[in-house]
Design an enzyme around this catalytic site. Structure first.
Site, short mmCIF file in Angstrom:
data_model
loop_
_atom_site.label_atom_id
_atom_site.label_comp_id
_atom_site.label_asym_id
_atom_site.label_seq_id
_atom_site.Cartn_x
_atom_site.Cartn_y
_atom_site.Cartn_z
N GLN A 100 -7.63 -5.18 9.20
CA GLN A 100 -6.58 -4.69 10.08
C GLN A 100 -7.06 -3.52 10.95
O GLN A 100 -6.27 -2.74 11.44
CB GLN A 100 -5.36 -4.25 9.26
CG GLN A 100 -4.71 -5.40 8.50
CD GLN A 100 -3.42 -4.98 7.82
OE1 GLN A 100 -2.37 -4.85 8.45
NE2 GLN A 100 -3.49 -4.78 6.52
N ASP A 106 -4.02 7.40 3.88
CA ASP A 106 -3.51 6.09 4.29
C ASP A 106 -4.32 5.55 5.47
O ASP A 106 -4.90 6.32 6.25
CB ASP A 106 -2.04 6.24 4.69
CG ASP A 106 -1.35 4.90 4.89
OD1 ASP A 106 -1.88 3.88 4.41
OD2 ASP A 106 -0.26 4.89 5.50
N GLU A 107 -4.38 4.21 5.60
CA GLU A 107 -5.02 3.54 6.75
C GLU A 107 -6.44 4.06 7.00
O GLU A 107 -6.80 4.43 8.12
CB GLU A 107 -4.17 3.72 8.01
CG GLU A 107 -2.73 3.26 7.90
CD GLU A 107 -2.57 1.74 7.96
OE1 GLU A 107 -3.60 1.04 7.87
OE2 GLU A 107 -1.43 1.26 8.09
N LYS A 150 0.82 -1.21 0.00
CA LYS A 150 0.00 0.00 0.00
C LYS A 150 0.86 1.26 0.00
O LYS A 150 0.51 2.26 -0.65
CB LYS A 150 -0.95 0.01 1.20
CG LYS A 150 -0.29 0.20 2.55
CD LYS A 150 -1.31 0.27 3.66
CE LYS A 150 -0.65 0.43 5.01
NZ LYS A 150 0.06 1.72 5.13
N THR A 151 1.99 1.23 0.70
CA THR A 151 2.87 2.41 0.72
C THR A 151 3.43 2.66 -0.68
O THR A 151 3.54 3.80 -1.12
CB THR A 151 4.02 2.21 1.72
OG1 THR A 151 3.47 1.96 3.02
CG2 THR A 151 4.92 3.43 1.78
N ARG A 155 2.45 -10.40 10.76
CA ARG A 155 3.74 -9.72 10.97
C ARG A 155 4.89 -10.63 10.56
O ARG A 155 6.01 -10.17 10.36
CB ARG A 155 3.93 -9.34 12.45
CG ARG A 155 2.92 -8.38 13.07
CD ARG A 155 2.68 -7.15 12.24
NE ARG A 155 1.54 -7.36 11.35
CZ ARG A 155 1.25 -6.59 10.31
NH1 ARG A 155 2.05 -5.59 9.98
NH2 ARG A 155 0.19 -6.83 9.55
#
Length: 665
Positions: A247, A216-217, A31-32, A551
């Site tokens: 998430q 973002d997010e 996504k970044t 993670r």
């Protein structure tokens, strides 16, 4: 910027020409990369001026990293119109236009400590005891209403009982105090910015300056932030929102993943792109994580495919107790660290770090503890140890100073109790029993409010301290062990390969090897989500489990203990329901684990006691609270009450009416 740096879905999102776009970005899906390439593509391929682009994130660190990536893409010397957090943008808007909403342009921002100090003074001015009515509780309730864009006047009109009428008075006095100090708090920044952008003239000017909005997010936005992004997008609606409902783990901060759905409803012409390719984890890890989170029914879940190899199956370790769990995990982590590889030990609550810290210190292994104080450095733990030290040596000055700071009345009550014990010539008893007596005579727990998230965590730490104390016969032995644990603490080395942290603190990070520990009912999922919440809370716990599992890049180990020492004694543990949701073909058992999955399912229909009440699976309780031995007639091999699992469907059935009127914005 080369197109071959992006996969098909990423390229589609990056090169979206105009209008609103929602990017559903799964864990590790890049996504970044999409956000940074989007900004660079707009600048280089569309000829958009950098100062027309706003990049909104939740941390300045994330914003800084994205700006650096954009520069490295060769997009020239770039200065975006804005790159930073929501609160920073709101502060900037109020500096420029604040007078339009009665905010002086030289306002100061009260941080959380400033706000708490101000609230204490407000409560005293209203003759409300801040010790009985926590300032943090009032601030949390007021903050929740502000983030939901509920005004002070609206709250006052809806206040029907004594508590909420009192809350309205406190809120009014608090805002007056902020105004006298020419101050705003963090929540006011959002509320005032939304109010500001609802003024046509201001909104049009801001929309002309910032024409392309990247967020973002998005699953972590609250209602005020959702409204803010809509106003920023304006009539052109050139907004990209990147998020993943799976998430969403910050509801306690006011975040609402349902904003993703509202975003879709707000823009009928919306383009939606999913990013199903994962560049972080192996397929076994992704499939196991998906098998857990896909049990949620309130939001869509993206099934991810790994660009890496299929990898190793997820390891599952069953320990006899929490000490064996710590020994196994630390031993395995040391082997990984010796290969110069990063490894993380993730747990649900800060209190769980203690057993792993003890084992690491005992074996002289360096480690990093992220997002919390070491166990014996936590204020509530140091307080109670200070009482014990005075019990052992009444002339000890450091502990005397500490307990007097806790409260003069508490110190007086403690001294009176200590004198009575001395007059009777009683020997010092078991340290855990003495700690309970001390808490009772000093009313130590009165300073905590279980409705406050931080105080609930402190009570968990006290429960853990009582459990540790119960392992020692004398006060001297216990105090010596606690002192040695602190004396052995090394300076944290930046090159330590083992990291301890809560799952919440691990969000956004990745490690080659990950251990997710304490997977038992009442721990993970947490007892409060089961018995003080409902379906939504349990689903958030499930999303938290998904975040924990994803993670891991190469190897993931899940662990639980058959019994755990908690306040009140040693109890048989029930494996977490999340373990039962992982298919057998994804699991590699170690240490000859029994079929706990079948045990978990076979207990599903026994979740009520004879009186129809819910049975607590883990014994979470306030220290000193009486235990109800009638909850279950059966006892385990330790002579303690058996714990019965509560299934999701039973919670849903009991709480079905609670969700009849979910917020409808």
């Amino acid at each position: 910027m080369e197109e071959n740096e992006l996969n098909k879905e990423q390229l589609e999102a990056v090169t979206h020409k105009k209008g609103p776009i929602l990017v559903m970005a799964g864990a590790g899906s890049g996504k970044t990369r999409v956000l940074t390439h989007r900004a660079a593509w707009l600048i280089r391929e569309r000829g958009i001026r950098p100062d027309k682009i706003a990049l909104l994130t939740f941390t300045n660190k994330a914003a800084g990293e994205m700006k650096e990536r954009i520069k490295k893409m060769g997009a020239g010397k770039i200065e975006l119109g804005f790159s930073g957090t929501f609160h920073t943008l709101c502060a900037k808007l109020l500096r420029n236009y604040g007078l339009n909403v009665m905010v002086n342009q030289n306002f100061i921002i009260f941080d959380s400590d400033d706000s708490e100090s101000a609230m204490k003074e407000v409560l005293k001015s209203l003759s409300i005891d801040p010790k009985q009515n926590k300032p943090g509780m009032f601030l949390a309730l007021i903050g929740k209403m502000k983030n939901d864009l509920v005004s002070e006047k609206m709250a006052e009109q809806k206040a029907k009982d004594y508590f909420f009428r009192q809350l309205s008075k406190v809120w009014r006095a608090y805002q007056e105090k902020l105004s006298r100090n020419n101050a705003v708090d963090f929540d006011d920044l959002l509320v005032k910015a939304v109010e500001l952008l609802k003024i046509d003239r201001i909104r049009n000017e801001v929309n002309q300056n910032l024409e392309w909005i990247l967020v973002d997010e998005y699953q972590d936005t609250n209602k005020a932030q959702f409204e803010l992004t809509k106003l920023l997008a304006g009539e052109k609606k050139n907004i990209m929102a990147v998020g993943d409902a799976s998430q969403a783990i910050y509801s306690f901060r006011g975040a609402d993943y349902r904003n993703l759905r509202l975003f879709e409803e707000s823009y009928p012409e919306l383009t939606t792109v999913g990013l199903p390719k994962n560049y972080r984890s192996t397929q076994y890890i992704l499939d196991a994580a998906y098998s857990v989170v896909s049990n949620n029914v309130s939001h869509p879940t993206l099934k991810l495919s790994a660009e890496r190899e299929i990898g190793n199956k997820v390891s599952l370790f069953e320990a006899l107790d929490e000490r064996e769990e710590a020994k196994y995990v630390v031993n395995s982590a040391k082997k990984i660290a010796d290969r110069d590889e990063e490894v993380a030990i993730l747990y649900r609550t800060n209190a769980q770090s203690r057993t792993f810290e003890d084992e690491l210190l005992r074996r002289d292994i360096p480690y990093k503890l992220i997002g919390g104080l070491r166990f014996y450095n936590r204020a509530e733990v140091k307080d109670l140890i200070a009482y014990l030290r005075l019990l052992n040596n009444p002339k000890e000055e450091i502990s005397r100073t500490r307990i007097e700071k806790i409260g003069k009345r508490k110190a007086w009550a403690f001294d009176e109790w200590l004198q009575k014990m001395s007059d009777k010539g009683e020997n010092l008893g078991h340290p855990s029993v003495l700690l309970e007596d001390i808490m009772n005579v000093t009313n130590y727990l009165d300073k905590f409010d279980e409705r406050d998230e931080d105080d609930a965590a402190r009570i968990e730490n006290i429960n853990e301290l009582l459990a540790v104390a119960s392992e020692f016969e004398t006060v001297s032995q216990f105090l010596e062990s606690a002192a040695l644990s602190e004396a052995e603490i090394k300076q944290i080395k930046s090159n330590a390969k083992i990291t301890l942290m809560t799952v919440h603190a691990a969000k956004g990070l990745e490690f080659l090897q990950v251990f997710v520990v304490g997977l038992e009912e009442g721990l993970f999922p947490h007892s409060r989500s089961i018995f003080e919440g409902g379906r939504e809370e349990v689903e958030e716990e499930r999303r938290l489990m998904y975040v924990a599992m994803t993670r891991a890049k190469e190897n993931l180990t899940l662990s639980f203990a058959r019994s755990r020492l908690t306040y009140g004694g040693r109890h048989t543990s029930i494996p977490s329901r999340f373990l039962a949701e992982i298919p057998e073909e994804y699991i590699q058992r170690t240490q000859g684990i029994k079929n706990s999955r079948q045990q978990l399912r076979s207990l599903g229909g026994q979740a009520r006691n004879q009186n129809g009440g819910w049975i607590h699976p883990f014994g979470y309780q306030r220290p000193g609270q009486a235990r109800n031995d009638k909850l279950n007639d059966g006892v385990d091999e330790f002579g303690e009450k058996k714990r019965i699992i509560v299934q999701d469907w039973e919670i849903e059935e009991a709480a079905k009416d609670d969700f009849a009127d979910i917020d409808n914005w």
